[in-house]
Motif scaffolding. Structure first.
Motif, PDB file in Angstrom:
ATOM      1  N   ASN A  23       0.846  -1.194   0.000  1.00  0.00           N
ATOM      2  CA  ASN A  23       0.000   0.000   0.000  1.00  0.00           C
ATOM      3  C   ASN A  23       0.886   1.250   0.000  1.00  0.00           C
ATOM      4  O   ASN A  23       0.575   2.237   0.626  1.00  0.00           O
ATOM      5  N   TYR A  24       1.987   1.145  -0.698  1.00  0.00           N
ATOM      6  CA  TYR A  24       2.974   2.213  -0.755  1.00  0.00           C
ATOM      7  C   TYR A  24       3.598   2.199  -2.147  1.00  0.00           C
ATOM      8  O   TYR A  24       3.499   1.210  -2.875  1.00  0.00           O
ATOM      9  N   ASP A  25       4.194   3.306  -2.530  1.00  0.00           N
ATOM     10  CA  ASP A  25       4.904   3.338  -3.803  1.00  0.00           C
ATOM     11  C   ASP A  25       6.162   2.491  -3.668  1.00  0.00           C
ATOM     12  O   ASP A  25       6.772   2.426  -2.601  1.00  0.00           O
ATOM     13  N   THR A  77       1.198   6.911 -10.602  1.00  0.00           N
ATOM     14  CA  THR A  77       1.512   6.157  -9.396  1.00  0.00           C
ATOM     15  C   THR A  77       2.644   5.175  -9.683  1.00  0.00           C
ATOM     16  O   THR A  77       2.804   4.721 -10.813  1.00  0.00           O
TER      17      THR A  77
END
Length: 96
Positions: A23-25, A77
């Protein structure tokens, strides 16, 4: 029906989602290192990946949905994967 399957930064994100929520880049380099720890025998293009990950498919489906809830691949993203949509469609086909 055409379903574009997107996995950013690379398709290996789909495999990592079988083992952990992302849930992060993430950069491609970091993703490859994390995936290597989960699937040490991974070889791009190998046909054994389904057999190695099928028992964790439910995790991948859930984690992919959570990852993409508020993200759009067009907006730049660095982590996005909607391969779950294609997989769910394929799972609907009758088994031979």
């Amino acid at each position: 029906k055409i379903i574009p399957s997107v996995s950013i930064p690379c398709f290996e994100l789909w495999f990592l989602l079988h083992f952990e929520q992302v849930n992060y880049d993430i950069t491609k380099e970091d993703l490859v290192l994390k995936r290597q720890k989960k699937l040490p025998n991974y070889l791009k293009g190998n046909s054994n990946h389904y057999a190695e990950t099928k028992e964790r498919m439910e995790y991948a489906l859930i984690f992919a949905k959570k990852l993409c809830e508020n993200k759009c691949p067009v907006l730049g993203t660095s982590a996005y994967c909607n391969v779950d949509e294609l997989v769910e469609l394929l799972l609907e086909f009758p088994k031979p």
